[in-house]
Design an enzyme around this catalytic site. Sequence first.
Site, PDB file in Angstrom:
ATOM      1  CD1 TRP A 102      -3.015  -1.398   0.755  1.00 41.43           C
ATOM      2  CD2 TRP A 102      -1.445  -2.438   1.984  1.00 41.43           C
ATOM      3  NE1 TRP A 102      -3.471  -2.652   1.040  1.00 41.43           N
ATOM      4  CE2 TRP A 102      -2.533  -3.328   1.787  1.00 41.43           C
ATOM      5  CE3 TRP A 102      -0.344  -2.876   2.719  1.00 41.43           C
ATOM      6  CZ2 TRP A 102      -2.549  -4.622   2.306  1.00 41.43           C
ATOM      7  CZ3 TRP A 102      -0.351  -4.165   3.229  1.00 41.43           C
ATOM      8  CH2 TRP A 102      -1.441  -5.026   3.030  1.00 41.43           C
ATOM      9  CG  ASP A 103       3.833   4.451  -1.129  1.00 41.45           C
ATOM     10  OD1 ASP A 103       4.867   4.324  -0.447  1.00 41.45           O
ATOM     11  OD2 ASP A 103       3.631   5.434  -1.856  1.00 41.45           O
ATOM     12  CE1 TYR A 104      -1.716   3.103   3.421  1.00 39.44           C
ATOM     13  CE2 TYR A 104      -2.117   0.980   4.455  1.00 39.44           C
ATOM     14  CZ  TYR A 104      -2.590   2.108   3.808  1.00 39.44           C
ATOM     15  OH  TYR A 104      -3.944   2.228   3.551  1.00 39.44           O
ATOM     16  CE  LYS A 150       3.586   7.278   2.935  1.00 39.17           C
ATOM     17  NZ  LYS A 150       3.734   7.030   1.485  1.00 39.17           N
TER      18      LYS A 150
END
Length: 653
Positions: free
Chosen positions: A336-338, A364
């Site tokens: 999730w690009d967290y 995030k």
Amino acid sequence: MVGLGSCWQYIMPRVSRVTAAIAIGLVVGCTARSAPPPAAQSLDDWPFYGRDAGGARFSPLADINRNNVLQLQIAWVAHSGDASVGKDGRGRTGFETTPIVVDGTLYFTTGINRVIALDPSNGAQRWAYDPHIDPTLDYGDGLINRGVVTWIDERKQSGEPCRRRVFEATLDARLIALDAASGTPCNDFGTAGQVSLRDVPGYRAGVYHMTSPPAVVDELVIVGSAINDNGRVDEPAGVVRAFDIRSGALRWSWDPIAPNVDGAPAQWRSGAANAWSVMAVDPDRHLVFVPTGSASPDYFGGLRPGDNKWANSIVALRAATGTVAWGFQLVHHDLWDYDTASPPLLANVIRGGQTVPVVMQSNKTGLLYVLHRDTGEPVFPVEERRVPQSDVPGEASSPTQPFPTAFPPLTAQRFSETDVWGATPADVAACRDSIQGLRNEGVFTPPSVRGTVAVPGHVGGPNWSGYAFDSTRGLLIVNTNNLPATVRLIPRHEYDASTREDGEYGPSIGTPYVTFRRYLFAPSGRPCSQPPWGTLAAVDIANRTIRWQVPLGSMEGFGGATAVPPGSISLGGPIVTAGGIAFIAGTFDSFLRAFDIENGRELWKGQLPASGHATPMTYKVGGRQYVVIAAGGHPKITEERVSDALVAFALPK
């Protein structure tokens, strides 16, 4: 993998680049105190990015307080001359620096890596150093830099060159040491005052760059890196490196995901997991606290099976060797690009009559983890919960994710059709249509071929803006956003560049998929989520509650929108002072604001020449307290003005 990078470049038709986020940090069921400043630190100075080496962003100054803040006025403005609107092949600049003040001088950086020293009483320039970076390369974050760090060499006598050194890490991957008094390079450091940072596996100019200030501890200067998102499977290695603070010799190097290779399938391929945010250090424990980002690429992990430790983690490294003292992973096998984008915050909490040293860390997702500083064990409960599973061929998502249970998240964890908002019936209908048929099971719903609603979106929730901690009140001040997104994996053989939608495409070379993502905005230019789209909150640590939460700023005029509700997407964090004030800019509108830390009431706002996407700071010199903010706009938000102004506010003389 980067601060915001190309994720700002595409939102929707007629709505240009925006978004932001922050981080939340809390402690549960206790009275909290931040670590005391080093004995040698002047109470009037701001000597580190977060004021103290642990990043609390608390100033003991109280000359400006709730009773007189309404009288604040501009004391001086310094122009760097480095603003660029993105013409003639140059990138567009942002101005995200947080200045530091030490030994009676203010130091800051510009978007093209110039380091400038000013007289903090009037903004007059004392010297400037230009490393002459190439401003035309594709730095995913745009032309930005967030600041410098200094160190004093006790072996040298007062007045000797480079007794105090200023260190900057540049966009073109160099570590530079300057004499704090003159701005000239320290020739005994590396080669003519510079060390190349390009000697990493997979290095590519522009793709691999630096935006955050280095960390300093135990006569070492330590750097991470920023790496562009979603370009390919094997992005450059996200190594963290320590250099001798005098000579520039490499002392150690640590790769967050190197251990995954041991015993992994032959096709195991990845990179990044880099530390692009600001690190914290504990000099007494000789520890460096490293927040790491996602392994590459962000949305498909079929070639990097397993948890991908230590990506998406907070890791304590031993300063002497770079070995792992402990690590805690906030997201397993990130899809999730967290990133762990927010800087770690070191504090002490009292629990059961005992003082417990902790690290507060968010990411995030908007979840907060409070970990013991010595061991990394959760001080307050964290449980592994089952999460939705991937249906993408070749993907094996993590069956569980770690959820802290002491506090509710400050960021929405779900976005359904009943949560859709619109200023008009047409907006509501368009927003509902945009999520129909997509996977939509709340936070940690994996990306899919048919499309997935990502909430929080890929800028959070929290991002690099971070948080500030008032130890006397036990309040953590955080700004957070509400901006869901959609993500879709397009089978490579089905991808047709001629039919591209408005949004961001990531080639993810080496995987079977092309990545597509976009934020959820209505045709009118307003977000599809319920306002406010940005808030400022105070978390009461002892009572485990949110004491107050108020809209922050305004999106008026963004994408042509008018008559919008209060609350702006923000990027740029808060500070707090003993005067009972939280200062913050960071919003689409061009103001620095002061809030009453007790109740969240907005006490004052000062007009800026452009949006202040940076974290402010405060100091006292000549008997007068100043509050300073970089006001230059954001490199990816073209609706905003570009400026080169560093603005100082003070009470009237």
